[in-house]
Every structure is written in C-alpha cells, then in structure tokens.
Design a protein around this motif. Structure first.
Motif, PDB file in Angstrom:
ATOM      1  N   GLY A 100       0.965  -1.195   0.172  1.00  0.00           N
ATOM      2  CA  GLY A 100       0.050  -0.028   0.048  1.00  0.00           C
ATOM      3  C   GLY A 100       0.949   1.224  -0.128  1.00  0.00           C
ATOM      4  N   LEU A 101       2.110   1.097   0.485  1.00  0.00           N
ATOM      5  CA  LEU A 101       3.134   2.254   0.369  1.00  0.00           C
ATOM      6  C   LEU A 101       4.277   1.891  -0.780  1.00  0.00           C
ATOM      7  CD1 LEU A 101       3.171   3.449   3.993  1.00  0.00           C
ATOM      8  CD2 LEU A 101       1.963   4.464   2.083  1.00  0.00           C
ATOM      9  N   MET A 102       4.727   2.597  -1.469  1.00  0.00           N
ATOM     10  CA  MET A 102       5.972   2.389  -2.263  1.00  0.00           C
ATOM     11  C   MET A 102       6.811   3.858  -2.613  1.00  0.00           C
ATOM     12  SD  MET A 102       3.601   2.354  -5.804  1.00  0.00           S
ATOM     13  CE  MET A 102       5.258   1.796  -6.931  1.00  0.00           C
ATOM     14  N   ARG A 103       7.968   3.654  -3.035  1.00  0.00           N
ATOM     15  CA  ARG A 103       8.862   4.803  -3.437  1.00  0.00           C
ATOM     16  C   ARG A 103       8.592   5.338  -4.673  1.00  0.00           C
ATOM     17  NH1 ARG A 103      11.386   2.460   0.872  1.00  0.00           N
ATOM     18  NH2 ARG A 103      11.929   3.861   2.667  1.00  0.00           N
ATOM     19  N   ASP A 104       8.697   6.470  -5.058  1.00  0.00           N
ATOM     20  CA  ASP A 104       8.756   6.715  -6.528  1.00  0.00           C
ATOM     21  C   ASP A 104      10.224   6.669  -7.144  1.00  0.00           C
ATOM     22  OD1 ASP A 104       9.747   9.185  -5.551  1.00  0.00           O
ATOM     23  OD2 ASP A 104       7.972  10.272  -5.914  1.00  0.00           O
ATOM     24  N   PRO A 105      10.489   7.103  -8.401  1.00  0.00           N
ATOM     25  CA  PRO A 105      11.780   7.265  -8.932  1.00  0.00           C
ATOM     26  C   PRO A 105      12.524   8.135  -7.938  1.00  0.00           C
ATOM     27  CG  PRO A 105      10.381   6.991 -10.613  1.00  0.00           C
ATOM     28  CD  PRO A 105       9.398   6.889  -9.338  1.00  0.00           C
ATOM     29  N   ARG A 150      -0.838  -8.678  -0.887  1.00  0.00           N
ATOM     30  CA  ARG A 150       0.385  -9.042  -0.175  1.00  0.00           C
ATOM     31  C   ARG A 150       1.417  -8.943  -1.275  1.00  0.00           C
ATOM     32  NH1 ARG A 150      -0.312 -12.490   4.073  1.00  0.00           N
ATOM     33  NH2 ARG A 150       1.935 -12.105   4.580  1.00  0.00           N
ATOM     34  N   ARG A 151       2.644  -9.094  -0.960  1.00  0.00           N
ATOM     35  CA  ARG A 151       3.716  -9.201  -1.897  1.00  0.00           C
ATOM     36  C   ARG A 151       4.287 -10.402  -1.743  1.00  0.00           C
ATOM     37  NH1 ARG A 151       4.221  -4.465  -4.192  1.00  0.00           N
ATOM     38  NH2 ARG A 151       3.913  -2.519  -3.152  1.00  0.00           N
ATOM     39  N   ASP A 152       4.661 -11.078  -2.998  1.00  0.00           N
ATOM     40  CA  ASP A 152       5.574 -12.380  -2.683  1.00  0.00           C
ATOM     41  C   ASP A 152       7.036 -12.268  -2.536  1.00  0.00           C
ATOM     42  OD1 ASP A 152       6.409 -11.516  -5.137  1.00  0.00           O
ATOM     43  OD2 ASP A 152       5.063 -12.673  -6.410  1.00  0.00           O
ATOM     44  N   ARG A 153       7.650 -13.564  -2.650  1.00  0.00           N
ATOM     45  CA  ARG A 153       9.000 -13.251  -2.485  1.00  0.00           C
ATOM     46  C   ARG A 153       9.706 -12.406  -3.252  1.00  0.00           C
ATOM     47  NH1 ARG A 153      11.037 -19.450  -3.660  1.00  0.00           N
ATOM     48  NH2 ARG A 153      13.073 -18.346  -3.115  1.00  0.00           N
ATOM     49  N   TYR A 154       9.193 -12.126  -4.691  1.00  0.00           N
ATOM     50  CA  TYR A 154       9.759 -11.315  -5.571  1.00  0.00           C
ATOM     51  C   TYR A 154       9.363  -9.834  -5.566  1.00  0.00           C
ATOM     52  CZ  TYR A 154      10.575 -15.988  -7.404  1.00  0.00           C
ATOM     53  OH  TYR A 154      11.103 -17.293  -7.680  1.00  0.00           O
ATOM     54  N   GLY A 155       8.501  -9.506  -4.426  1.00  0.00           N
ATOM     55  CA  GLY A 155       8.060  -8.058  -4.302  1.00  0.00           C
ATOM     56  C   GLY A 155       6.856  -7.748  -5.143  1.00  0.00           C
ATOM     57  N   ASP A 156       6.313  -8.775  -5.891  1.00  0.00           N
ATOM     58  CA  ASP A 156       5.305  -8.443  -6.888  1.00  0.00           C
ATOM     59  C   ASP A 156       4.142  -8.637  -6.076  1.00  0.00           C
ATOM     60  OD1 ASP A 156       6.970  -8.252  -9.014  1.00  0.00           O
ATOM     61  OD2 ASP A 156       6.940 -10.506  -9.278  1.00  0.00           O
ATOM     62  N   LEU A 157       2.876  -7.681  -6.327  1.00  0.00           N
ATOM     63  CA  LEU A 157       1.600  -7.873  -5.677  1.00  0.00           C
ATOM     64  C   LEU A 157       0.882  -8.987  -6.134  1.00  0.00           C
ATOM     65  CD1 LEU A 157      -0.841  -6.076  -4.149  1.00  0.00           C
ATOM     66  CD2 LEU A 157      -1.514  -5.433  -6.628  1.00  0.00           C
ATOM     67  N   CYS A 158       0.300  -9.458  -5.137  1.00  0.00           N
ATOM     68  CA  CYS A 158      -0.627 -10.793  -5.142  1.00  0.00           C
ATOM     69  C   CYS A 158      -1.646 -10.685  -4.053  1.00  0.00           C
ATOM     70  CB  CYS A 158       0.140 -12.045  -4.826  1.00  0.00           C
ATOM     71  SG  CYS A 158       0.933 -12.466  -3.333  1.00  0.00           S
ATOM     72  N   TRP A 159      -2.924 -11.657  -4.301  1.00  0.00           N
ATOM     73  CA  TRP A 159      -4.051 -11.384  -3.528  1.00  0.00           C
ATOM     74  C   TRP A 159      -4.133 -12.586  -2.668  1.00  0.00           C
ATOM     75  CZ3 TRP A 159      -6.773  -6.966  -2.566  1.00  0.00           C
ATOM     76  CH2 TRP A 159      -6.404  -5.800  -3.590  1.00  0.00           C
ATOM     77  N   THR A 160      -4.391 -12.893  -1.501  1.00  0.00           N
ATOM     78  CA  THR A 160      -4.486 -14.014  -0.611  1.00  0.00           C
ATOM     79  C   THR A 160      -5.552 -13.998   0.253  1.00  0.00           C
ATOM     80  OG1 THR A 160      -2.671 -13.165   1.032  1.00  0.00           O
ATOM     81  CG2 THR A 160      -1.877 -14.453  -0.670  1.00  0.00           C
TER      82      THR A 160
END
Length: 381
Positions: A174-179, A224-234
């Motif tokens: 839900g939070l992230m860093r821009d470039p 959620r984020r998986d082990r690679y940092g990608d968005l997933c829904w659980t």
C-alpha cells in the motif's frame, strides 16, 4: 621462506589453511580475497610442508567471526589441534580465525599446550612462548576492537538517518517509493480500498478475528507481496490482518526499533527477535508517509488490540468477551480478591462455573484453591 620456529616435530603433523569471509555477499563479490586465502597453500610449502600434508578448511565461508556459533570449521580446527594433529595454522589474518577474545584466547591456550604454530601474512608465531602469545594477544584484541569500531560507526550513521525519518526501510503493501525516493501510496485503487476497509471493519467490530471472518465471508482477499516483491492477493488470516492494523506506517509514521534481540535460551541457538511495547519504540517520526489513518486512530486501534488479549495475569487487561450463554463474561470482577472473573464450561457446555483468575492459576499449579461448584446452564424460553 623458512622460519626458525618450524621444527621437524611441526613438519610431522598437518598444516591447516583456514579460510573464511564474513558474509555470503563477500564470498561472491570479493573474489580476490578468496584467491589470496587459497594461495596460502604455497606459503605452507615454502615453510617446509609437503603438498599432501596441507589441508584446507573452508566450511565457514559466509559466516561472521564475531562468534563460534555455527562455525563448524573453526570447531573442527580446535578439535584437531587438541588431538595434536596440526603443527601449523595458516590464515591471511588472525581476524579470519576469530574476532572475539573469548574464542581467540582459548585457541592460543590449546595451541601453546599442543605445540601448534600460528602464521599469517606478517609472520609465524609460537603461542607457547611469551613473545608469541603477546603478539597474538595484541592482534586478537585489536581485531575485536576493530569490529566494535566498525559496528559503532555504521550504527551511528544509521541512527542519525533514522532520527530524521530518512532511513530507507521496507515499506508495507500500500506504500511505495517513486523514482525520486519519495514515499507515496500505491496507485492501485483496489489496494488502497482494501486496506481502508480493514481499518473501517476493525473500528466497527473491534476484533482482529471478526475482521478476518468478515473478509473471508465476503470473499475479499488481502493484498500481499510475494518473495519477488510482486503484488498478489491472498485469503485473509489473523496474522495478515493484525500486521496491517499494527503497522505504524499506515498512520504516516516512520518507526525504528520496534523489535529487539533476546539472548538465546540454549547454547548454540540464535538470538530470538521479540517485539517491543509501543512505549519502548526507539525512534518515532510522525507525518513522514502518506497516511491511511491518523495517529490518534492508530493509538486507539493498538489499545483495543492490547485490551482484547486474554493474558490477564501478565498485562491486566479486560480481554475480549468469549462465546457462551452467560452475561458479563470477561467483565465481572471478584468481590473477594478484585480480579477478573471468567466462565468455565464442562460436559459439552451443559455445565458452567464462574471463578476468578487467581483460582485458575492455583489450579494449574496443583495448589489448593477455593472449591468451585459446577451449575447447569439456565434454560431460555
């Protein structure tokens, strides 16, 4: 290059080359250091050892020298020295062997007792002589101080950044860093809406378990984020819901020092990470992130979660009302001792008894406590 300290009795035993690097990253990236350490076989041949009498111990690659825990290579080396199998220990530097005097001096003692020499790139030393032990002791003490100095310098810089709220820590979903490095909300409106729903449900239901059940009954998954940092829904779980509700980043706060390491409970075990109470958090910088809720609401949520915990004897909270037929469950207090009352059911919940927490504790400890009689549940029309 020969050394006058090397005698035929030393040459009759093995020469062991001990190789270690502190982290897996160093093993991969610092290949030159690794080549220099393996090249110590040539140094052993120059000192008079045959190629067949030279062993290499490199099982501790990627492990810190600050402790012997999980360093099986070092333990093997000490054991072989104690059995008088080793006449010479070679290392690129004594810091490779140990960065802790608690581990370093016992090695010197056993080497001096068994007549084993220690060599590094600067020379050959005999731990059984006063001069050799003095030099090796100084090297070990400097190595330990060096580790402390490096760690202190790095920690000071880290804390200075944390106090400004500029330390780059892992952000929750839900939070992230821009470039440019600025923290912003996730542009995915589904993620924002689901997180907002979690907070809204908790303020209505006031229970983590009820929020989880409400989400699952509506087939609403959590991002959620998986082990690679990608968005997933659980599917929602207690742990996932609690992690969202307890994370101060959703209230816009940067927090450092929410956990601490506890000493291991048994020898050889790793230190265990434990959470700190909210009032003991080391650094709190508010209004650093875009917020999903404000700070007073976050404090209210934490207070409700803490009050819901049933560990009354330890934290003296009310506890969440449990299932059952009786009224005032978890709310009534004992007139005799002033502690909270609770209900105990028996026989498929057809019988009940009302008792207080000290009676429960005395019964667990097999001590005599006040007798409690079981009563049948009242019938409701």
């Amino acid at each position: 290059m020969k050394s006058e300290l090397v005698t035929p009795s030393h040459l009759a035993r093995k020469a062991v080359v001990y190789i270690r690097q502190s982290t897996p990253h160093q093993v991969v990236s610092n290949q030159e250091s690794l080549r220099l350490q393996y090249a110590l076989r040539k140094r052993a041949r120059e000192l008079g050892w045959r190629e067949a009498a030279i062993d290499v111990i490199d099982t501790d690659l990627g492990l810190s020298g600050a402790s012997t825990a999980h360093r099986n290579g070092f333990k093997e080396l000490v054991g072989r020295v104690g059995l008088s199998e080793v006449g010479l220990i070679l290392s690129i530097d004594v810091t490779r062997l140990a960065r802790n005097c608690t581990d370093w001096y016992p090695l010197l003692d056993i080497c001096g007792l068994r007549g084993c020499l220690i060599a590094d790139r600067d020379g050959v030393y005999d731990p059984g002589t006063p001069n050799g032990r003095l030099l090796l002791g100084l090297k070990g003490s400097i190595s330990e101080l060096e580790l402390h100095t490096i760690r202190s310098r790095l920690t000071a810089g880290l804390l200075a950044k944390a106090e400004r709220g500029e330390l780059a820590v892992m952000l929750p979903i839900g939070l992230m860093r821009d470039p440019s490095g600025v923290v912003v909300k996730d542009p995915d409106m589904a993620v924002q809406g689901r997180l907002g729903l979690v907070f809204q449900l908790f303020l209505q239901l006031r229970s983590v378990a009820k929020v989880m059940r409400a989400l699952n009954e509506r087939d609403l998954e959590l991002p959620r984020r998986d082990r690679y940092g990608d968005l997933c829904w659980t599917r929602a779980t207690l742990a996932a819901v609690a992690a969202v509700l307890k994370n101060p980043a959703y209230a816009g706060a940067f927090v450092y020092g929410r956990t601490r390491f506890q000493p291991p409970k048994r020898e050889g075990a790793l230190p265990q990470k434990a959470t700190r109470p909210m009032e003991e958090w080391r650094i709190v910088v508010k209004d650093r992130y875009p917020a999903y809720i404000d700070w007073p609401i976050y404090e209210k949520i934490r207070a409700v979660i803490r009050d819901n915990r049933a560990e009354y004897m330890r934290i003296k909270t009310r506890g969440a009302p449990r299932d059952g037929e009786l009224l005032l469950h978890g709310i009534a207090w004992c007139a005799r001792c002033g502690h909270k009352m609770y209900v105990r059911y028996k026989g498929a919940a057809s019988m009940y008894a009302i008792t207080c927490v000290p009676r429960k504790a005395s019964r667990r400890a097999n001590t005599s406590g006040p007798a409690v009689s079981m009563r049948p549940l009242p019938m409701h029309s």
